[in-house]
Design a protein around this motif. Structure first.
Motif, short mmCIF file in Angstrom:
data_model
loop_
_atom_site.label_atom_id
_atom_site.label_comp_id
_atom_site.label_asym_id
_atom_site.label_seq_id
_atom_site.Cartn_x
_atom_site.Cartn_y
_atom_site.Cartn_z
N SER A 71 0.83 -1.21 0.00
CA SER A 71 0.00 0.00 0.00
C SER A 71 0.87 1.27 0.00
O SER A 71 0.52 2.26 -0.65
CB SER A 71 -0.92 0.01 1.22
OG SER A 71 -0.20 -0.18 2.42
N LEU A 72 2.00 1.23 0.70
CA LEU A 72 2.91 2.38 0.69
C LEU A 72 3.61 2.49 -0.65
O LEU A 72 3.79 3.59 -1.19
CB LEU A 72 3.93 2.27 1.82
CG LEU A 72 5.00 3.38 1.87
CD1 LEU A 72 4.36 4.76 1.92
CD2 LEU A 72 5.94 3.17 3.06
N LYS A 92 2.06 6.55 -6.98
CA LYS A 92 0.99 7.48 -7.37
C LYS A 92 1.44 8.94 -7.27
O LYS A 92 1.16 9.74 -8.17
CB LYS A 92 -0.23 7.25 -6.48
CG LYS A 92 -1.38 8.21 -6.75
CD LYS A 92 -2.55 7.94 -5.81
CE LYS A 92 -3.68 8.94 -6.04
NZ LYS A 92 -4.82 8.70 -5.11
N PHE A 93 2.13 9.28 -6.19
CA PHE A 93 2.48 10.68 -5.94
C PHE A 93 3.85 11.08 -6.48
O PHE A 93 4.09 12.25 -6.77
CB PHE A 93 2.42 10.98 -4.44
CG PHE A 93 1.04 10.87 -3.86
CD1 PHE A 93 -0.06 11.41 -4.52
CD2 PHE A 93 0.83 10.24 -2.64
CE1 PHE A 93 -1.33 11.32 -3.98
CE2 PHE A 93 -0.44 10.14 -2.10
CZ PHE A 93 -1.51 10.68 -2.76
N TRP A 94 4.76 10.11 -6.59
CA TRP A 94 6.13 10.45 -6.99
C TRP A 94 6.41 10.27 -8.47
O TRP A 94 7.18 11.05 -9.04
CB TRP A 94 7.12 9.59 -6.19
CG TRP A 94 7.13 9.91 -4.72
CD1 TRP A 94 6.44 10.90 -4.08
CD2 TRP A 94 7.87 9.23 -3.70
NE1 TRP A 94 6.70 10.89 -2.74
CE2 TRP A 94 7.58 9.89 -2.47
CE3 TRP A 94 8.75 8.16 -3.71
CZ2 TRP A 94 8.14 9.47 -1.26
CZ3 TRP A 94 9.32 7.75 -2.51
CH2 TRP A 94 9.02 8.39 -1.29
N ALA A 152 3.08 14.45 -2.33
CA ALA A 152 4.39 13.91 -2.69
C ALA A 152 5.39 14.11 -1.56
O ALA A 152 6.16 13.21 -1.22
CB ALA A 152 4.89 14.56 -3.98
N ALA A 153 5.38 15.30 -0.97
CA ALA A 153 6.33 15.61 0.10
C ALA A 153 6.05 14.82 1.36
O ALA A 153 6.96 14.49 2.12
CB ALA A 153 6.29 17.11 0.40
N THR A 160 14.92 17.83 -4.28
CA THR A 160 15.21 18.95 -5.16
C THR A 160 14.34 18.90 -6.41
O THR A 160 13.87 19.92 -6.91
CB THR A 160 16.70 18.95 -5.55
OG1 THR A 160 17.48 19.22 -4.39
CG2 THR A 160 17.01 20.01 -6.61
N MET A 161 14.10 17.69 -6.90
CA MET A 161 13.30 17.55 -8.13
C MET A 161 11.86 17.98 -7.91
O MET A 161 11.24 18.58 -8.79
CB MET A 161 13.39 16.13 -8.67
CG MET A 161 14.73 15.88 -9.37
SD MET A 161 14.90 14.27 -10.15
CE MET A 161 15.61 13.33 -8.81
N LEU A 162 11.32 17.73 -6.74
CA LEU A 162 9.98 18.21 -6.43
C LEU A 162 9.96 19.74 -6.41
O LEU A 162 9.05 20.37 -6.95
CB LEU A 162 9.50 17.65 -5.09
CG LEU A 162 8.10 18.09 -4.63
CD1 LEU A 162 7.03 17.66 -5.63
CD2 LEU A 162 7.79 17.52 -3.25
N GLY A 163 10.99 20.33 -5.81
CA GLY A 163 11.07 21.79 -5.77
C GLY A 163 11.15 22.40 -7.16
O GLY A 163 10.49 23.41 -7.44
N ILE A 164 11.94 21.80 -8.04
CA ILE A 164 12.05 22.32 -9.41
C ILE A 164 10.73 22.19 -10.14
O ILE A 164 10.29 23.11 -10.86
CB ILE A 164 13.17 21.59 -10.17
CG1 ILE A 164 14.52 21.92 -9.56
CG2 ILE A 164 13.14 21.95 -11.66
CD1 ILE A 164 15.67 21.10 -10.12
N ALA A 165 10.05 21.04 -9.99
CA ALA A 165 8.77 20.84 -10.65
C ALA A 165 7.75 21.87 -10.20
O ALA A 165 6.92 22.34 -11.00
CB ALA A 165 8.26 19.42 -10.38
N VAL A 166 7.80 22.26 -8.93
CA VAL A 166 6.90 23.29 -8.42
C VAL A 166 7.22 24.64 -9.07
O VAL A 166 6.32 25.36 -9.51
CB VAL A 166 7.00 23.39 -6.87
CG1 VAL A 166 6.33 24.66 -6.36
CG2 VAL A 166 6.36 22.17 -6.23
#
Length: 268
Positions: free
Chosen positions: A122-123, A129-131, A209-210, A190-196
């Motif tokens: 489940s995790l 799903k989110f990443w 995601a975070a 960092t990749m999440l930050g760039i995507a934002v």
């Protein structure tokens, strides 16, 4: 108190505001004013200067107005910890780009979005799903190779990928970099930050995601209420993510906040 809060030109020193929220409110009226190549916030007609003695100038009237609202709603005491937009702007203005960029680049090989679990299922499903949509943005739109792994085995991303990530960061303005940093520190990514910053992830999906692993634990074991519960652990990241995304909107003038009074500052 006046000597601590005002410089020799009568500008308000942000460094004079105590971080613990005990500084008494010393102003009545909050406004914004054009200054330099942007806008500043005025307290009783006095502009702000940052901790490093830079003029507090943001790119748009929308950003200045949103920050002015944070000052305007303060009560008898000024509480900097509930002024996230002000904090982001001050970070951007006093930014040490070399230090921040170096830290963000160190995250690339340890980016949380690249380290998955194989169980519980489940995790693993939640992570996918989110990443995956975040990583697929870099893969599909920029042709980057991004490795992922299961378990605790370390990995190293390709040199070409690291160079592109570095280029994305280098292309940010100081204000965008402050937002990127805020999101990256919450999600260890960092990749999440760039995507934002590239406006590829919604606020809700950024939070999910975070916080994927922490949200999984809460859903599995239940949320603990009270002063020692999950409240701060879940809401503190939400505040910083929402603030970063809203600030990006403000500096790009995508929408305007509540109107603030506008004055014209004339330096004596």
């Amino acid at each position: 108190r006046k000597g601590r809060l005002l410089d020799t030109k009568g500008m308000v020193k942000v460094s004079g505001i105590k971080p613990n929220g005990t500084t008494k409110r010393f102003y009545k009226e909050v406004s914004i004013s054009p200054m330099g190549d942007g806008w500043t916030v005025m307290l009783d007609g006095r502009p702000l200067i940052t901790e490093d003695k830079h003029r507090f100038i943001v790119p748009t009237a929308s950003a200045a107005s949103a920050i002015a609202y944070e000052w305007d709603v303060q009560g008898e005491r000024i509480k900097p910890f509930v002024m996230p937009l002000m904090s982001l702007a001050a970070t951007a203005i006093d930014v040490d780009r070399k230090k921040i960029v170096g830290k963000l680049l160190k995250y690339v090989d340890t980016d949380s979005l690249c380290y998955r679990v194989d169980s519980p299922a489940s995790l693993a499903k939640m992570q996918k799903k989110f990443w995956d949509p975040v990583l697929n943005y870099f893969r599909d739109e920029h042709g980057l190779t991004i490795y992922t792994t299961e378990g605790i085995a370390s990995l190293s991303q390709p040199a070409e990928t690291k160079l592109e990530i570095a280029r994305f960061i280098d292309e940010t303005s100081n204000f965008e970099l402050a937002c990127l940093k805020a999101v990256a520190e919450v999600g260890y990514s960092t990749m999440l930050g760039i995507a934002v910053v590239h406006r590829k992830v919604s606020m809700k999906d950024t939070y999910n995601a975070a916080m994927a692993e922490r949200l999984f634990q809460v859903r599995k074991w239940g949320e603990v209420k009270g002063p020692y519960g999950h409240g701060i652990e879940l809401e503190y990241p939400r505040l910083h993510i929402a603030s970063a995304i809203n600030f990006l909107n403000f500096i790009h003038d995508d929408f305007a906040p509540l109107a603030s009074k506008t004055t014209v500052y004339e330096e004596s």
